[in-house]
Design an enzyme around this catalytic site. Sequence first.
Site, PDB file in Angstrom:
ATOM      1  N   ASN A   1      48.337  13.537 -69.594  1.00  0.00           N
ATOM      2  CA  ASN A   1      47.971  12.453 -70.536  1.00  0.00           C
ATOM      3  C   ASN A   1      48.255  11.278 -70.049  1.00  0.00           C
ATOM      4  O   ASN A   1      47.463  10.165 -70.502  1.00  0.00           O
ATOM      5  CB  ASN A   1      48.159  13.218 -71.920  1.00  0.00           C
ATOM      6  CG  ASN A   1      47.121  14.399 -72.124  1.00  0.00           C
ATOM      7  OD1 ASN A   1      46.516  14.778 -71.393  1.00  0.00           O
ATOM      8  ND2 ASN A   1      47.357  14.543 -73.263  1.00  0.00           N
TER       9      ASN A   1
ATOM     10  N   MET B   1      45.815  21.342 -54.727  1.00  0.00           N
ATOM     11  CA  MET B   1      45.842  19.999 -54.606  1.00  0.00           C
ATOM     12  C   MET B   1      47.528  19.779 -54.834  1.00  0.00           C
ATOM     13  O   MET B   1      48.189  19.240 -53.827  1.00  0.00           O
ATOM     14  CB  MET B   1      45.469  19.232 -55.716  1.00  0.00           C
ATOM     15  CG  MET B   1      43.818  19.323 -56.149  1.00  0.00           C
ATOM     16  SD  MET B   1      43.504  18.138 -57.500  1.00  0.00           S
ATOM     17  CE  MET B   1      42.550  19.494 -58.406  1.00  0.00           C
TER      18      MET B   1
ATOM     19  N   GLU C   1      36.231  18.199 -64.430  1.00  0.00           N
ATOM     20  CA  GLU C   1      37.692  18.723 -64.581  1.00  0.00           C
ATOM     21  C   GLU C   1      38.035  18.353 -66.127  1.00  0.00           C
ATOM     22  O   GLU C   1      38.662  19.079 -66.716  1.00  0.00           O
ATOM     23  CB  GLU C   1      38.708  18.957 -63.662  1.00  0.00           C
ATOM     24  CG  GLU C   1      39.873  19.525 -63.844  1.00  0.00           C
ATOM     25  CD  GLU C   1      40.649  19.788 -62.751  1.00  0.00           C
ATOM     26  OE1 GLU C   1      40.172  19.452 -61.600  1.00  0.00           O
ATOM     27  OE2 GLU C   1      41.835  20.234 -62.901  1.00  0.00           O
TER      28      GLU C   1
ATOM     29  N   GLY D   1      54.559  30.215 -91.278  1.00  0.00           N
ATOM     30  CA  GLY D   1      56.022  30.441 -91.609  1.00  0.00           C
ATOM     31  C   GLY D   1      56.661  31.159 -90.419  1.00  0.00           C
ATOM     32  O   GLY D   1      56.294  30.945 -89.289  1.00  0.00           O
TER      33      GLY D   1
HETATM   34  C1  LIG Z   1      49.707  26.068 -65.531  1.00  0.00           C
HETATM   35  C2  LIG Z   1      49.391  25.089 -64.663  1.00  0.00           C
HETATM   36  C3  LIG Z   1      48.370  25.221 -63.790  1.00  0.00           C
HETATM   37  C4  LIG Z   1      47.944  24.412 -62.701  1.00  0.00           C
HETATM   38  N1  LIG Z   1      46.888  24.534 -61.915  1.00  0.00           N
HETATM   39  C5  LIG Z   1      46.493  23.754 -60.924  1.00  0.00           C
HETATM   40  C6  LIG Z   1      45.627  24.087 -59.710  1.00  0.00           C
HETATM   41  O1  LIG Z   1      44.859  25.032 -60.019  1.00  0.00           O
HETATM   42  N2  LIG Z   1      45.651  23.248 -58.843  1.00  0.00           N
HETATM   43  C7  LIG Z   1      46.205  22.108 -58.444  1.00  0.00           C
HETATM   44  O2  LIG Z   1      46.122  21.465 -57.687  1.00  0.00           O
HETATM   45  N3  LIG Z   1      47.608  21.903 -59.565  1.00  0.00           N
HETATM   46  C8  LIG Z   1      47.366  22.550 -60.493  1.00  0.00           C
HETATM   47  N4  LIG Z   1      48.520  22.313 -61.573  1.00  0.00           N
HETATM   48  C9  LIG Z   1      49.423  21.059 -61.333  1.00  0.00           C
HETATM   49  C10 LIG Z   1      49.301  20.158 -62.315  1.00  0.00           C
HETATM   50  O3  LIG Z   1      47.732  19.474 -62.217  1.00  0.00           O
HETATM   51  C11 LIG Z   1      50.391  19.005 -62.213  1.00  0.00           C
HETATM   52  O4  LIG Z   1      51.414  19.728 -62.653  1.00  0.00           O
HETATM   53  C12 LIG Z   1      50.099  17.450 -62.860  1.00  0.00           C
HETATM   54  O5  LIG Z   1      49.046  16.968 -62.245  1.00  0.00           O
HETATM   55  C13 LIG Z   1      51.508  16.779 -62.795  1.00  0.00           C
HETATM   56  O6  LIG Z   1      52.044  16.894 -61.584  1.00  0.00           O
HETATM   57  P1  LIG Z   1      53.622  17.062 -61.298  1.00  0.00           P
HETATM   58  O7  LIG Z   1      53.705  18.369 -62.238  1.00  0.00           O
HETATM   59  O8  LIG Z   1      54.125  16.861 -60.118  1.00  0.00           O
HETATM   60  O9  LIG Z   1      54.313  16.143 -62.390  1.00  0.00           O
HETATM   61  P2  LIG Z   1      54.735  14.651 -62.038  1.00  0.00           P
HETATM   62  O10 LIG Z   1      53.680  14.070 -61.243  1.00  0.00           O
HETATM   63  O11 LIG Z   1      56.148  14.586 -61.307  1.00  0.00           O
HETATM   64  O12 LIG Z   1      55.149  13.928 -63.377  1.00  0.00           O
HETATM   65  C14 LIG Z   1      56.261  14.030 -64.280  1.00  0.00           C
HETATM   66  C15 LIG Z   1      56.170  13.110 -65.211  1.00  0.00           C
HETATM   67  O13 LIG Z   1      55.984  11.832 -64.905  1.00  0.00           O
HETATM   68  C16 LIG Z   1      54.728  11.038 -65.461  1.00  0.00           C
HETATM   69  N5  LIG Z   1      54.246  10.406 -64.664  1.00  0.00           N
HETATM   70  C17 LIG Z   1      53.813  10.396 -63.266  1.00  0.00           C
HETATM   71  N6  LIG Z   1      53.433   9.237 -62.678  1.00  0.00           N
HETATM   72  C18 LIG Z   1      53.203   8.291 -63.845  1.00  0.00           C
HETATM   73  C19 LIG Z   1      52.800   6.967 -63.838  1.00  0.00           C
HETATM   74  N7  LIG Z   1      52.202   6.382 -62.889  1.00  0.00           N
HETATM   75  N8  LIG Z   1      52.900   6.426 -65.048  1.00  0.00           N
HETATM   76  C20 LIG Z   1      53.500   7.097 -66.179  1.00  0.00           C
HETATM   77  N9  LIG Z   1      54.157   8.196 -66.165  1.00  0.00           N
HETATM   78  C21 LIG Z   1      53.697   9.076 -64.857  1.00  0.00           C
HETATM   79  C22 LIG Z   1      53.862  12.385 -65.591  1.00  0.00           C
HETATM   80  O14 LIG Z   1      52.871  12.228 -66.854  1.00  0.00           O
HETATM   81  C23 LIG Z   1      54.791  13.465 -66.280  1.00  0.00           C
HETATM   82  O15 LIG Z   1      55.096  13.128 -67.542  1.00  0.00           O
HETATM   83  C24 LIG Z   1      48.792  23.148 -62.623  1.00  0.00           C
HETATM   84  C25 LIG Z   1      49.893  22.941 -63.450  1.00  0.00           C
HETATM   85  C26 LIG Z   1      50.348  23.775 -64.273  1.00  0.00           C
HETATM   86  C27 LIG Z   1      51.382  23.916 -65.154  1.00  0.00           C
END
Ligand SMILES: Cc1cc2nc3c(=O)[nH]c(=O)nc-3n(C[C@H](O)[C@H](O)[C@H](O)COP(=O)(O)OP(=O)(O)OC[C@H]3O[C@@H](n4cnc5c(N)ncnc54)[C@H](O)[C@@H]3O)c2cc1C
Length: 389
Positions: A378, A135, A254, A351
């Site tokens: 979250n 995704m 999920e 510790g």
């Molecule tokens: C180890 C790991 C495994 C993963 N595995 C998969 C996978 O298998 N497939 C896949 O598709 N993805 C995967 N992901 C991606 C993961 O789902 C995304 O990293 C996550 O959804 C957040 O998206 P982003 O990193 O682009 O953060 P962003 O969307 O850029 O968010 C950055 C910050 O802004 C906050 N934020 C964003 N929008 C809002 C809002 N409307 N209101 C308040 N706060 C907001 C977020 O909460 C976050 O704190 C994985 C990520 C990791 C780190």
Amino acid sequence: MTDPAAVLSLPKPGWATDDVAMLYDMARRFMEEEVAPRYDEFEKNGMVDRAVWEKAGEAGLLCASMPEAYGGAGGTYAHEAAIIDALGHVGVDGFGIVLHNAIVAPYILHYGSEEQKRNWLPRLASGELIGAIAMTEPGAGSDLQGVKSRARKDGNHYLVSGSKTFITNGQNANLIIVVTKTDAEKGAKGMSLIVVETDDADGFERGRNLDKIGMKANDTSELFFNDMRVPTANLLGHEEGQGFVQLMQQLPQERLLIGGQAIAMAERALAVTIDYVRERKAFGKAIIDFQNTQFKLAELKTEATVGRVFYNDCVARHVAGGLDPSTASMAKYWLSDLQGKVVDECLQLFGGYGYMNEYPIARMYRDARVQRIYGGTNEIMKLLIARSL
Ligand SMILES: Cc1cc2nc3c(=O)[nH]c(=O)nc-3n(C[C@H](O)[C@H](O)[C@H](O)COP(=O)(O)OP(=O)(O)OC[C@H]3O[C@@H](n4cnc5c(N)ncnc54)[C@H](O)[C@@H]3O)c2cc1C
């Protein structure tokens, strides 16, 4: 060692029927014998060996909740929950079978045609195919509607292009569900899920196996699609434009399973900490004899118990078909926050040793952090819960 499965002194949950409990024991033995002894090696390599996936398939641990007619074990989400508990209790949470079993396979079961199910599910159950779902993109994470990957029709094929990042099982996977836009003008209604098989495929490239702070045994990776030719028959669903709705329907499971991983790992953190504070001495007595240690562990055990009871209730409701998306979001957000708190406070009781990678609590600390981020952060969970008010 204190048994993480027994650390909360709760009765067996209703969803843990005899066959589910047997599966838990079998999965736990498998993880203890086949995965845990080699886990340092898997962390160093950044992935779990394919051979271990195939062994898991032979043992019946892949596609536990898929129908037997498609090579699965014919179970329900309760069977997946047993496997999730086993992984967390043994401490091998970077082994990506939960995503394969309880995220990837259900998309094919729920939206696949008969032919697609017969083609892919038995091979996912044997481990011949390892599943991933792509995704997230460099420019689109929380805001899934912003994906830029495209699938353009060319006769009876799609040409899929775009880049994905953070994809769990990204190096091992050879069946990937790609979230694309089949119609860029239509926003969410232009999104479609297309299944790609990557063995010997042109136009598909794996990027870096990303260097993370935790979950190091998982091959979280970048993926690139460059006009990859995929038969139009690989579209999931009867018509284009169903992708967003399909994602919204499947994401609650999920989220629930991340809650399950969280509580199982919190239980393991408590178990290893109880053992440690009984042994370690300071000022002439065991660390557990200090009132602060007792109060801390009493608080954490209480909160973990509250969390486990809530999670058990969610599993029972989900198995019965009645878990609403907002409660699934609560499970993901609250239990992963709780996991972070439990692991952090347990580490403090170790510790300086807690900060050393050779102690399991250090790995749990590193692994816990991402639970609040993936599967929808979250903060996004709180937005979804707020919408139900
Ligand atoms: C180890 C790991 C495994 C993963 N595995 C998969 C996978 O298998 N497939 C896949 O598709 N993805 C995967 N992901 C991606 C993961 O789902 C995304 O990293 C996550 O959804 C957040 O998206 P982003 O990193 O682009 O953060 P962003 O969307 O850029 O968010 C950055 C910050 O802004 C906050 N934020 C964003 N929008 C809002 C809002 N409307 N209101 C308040 N706060 C907001 C977020 O909460 C976050 O704190 C994985 C990520 C990791 C780190």
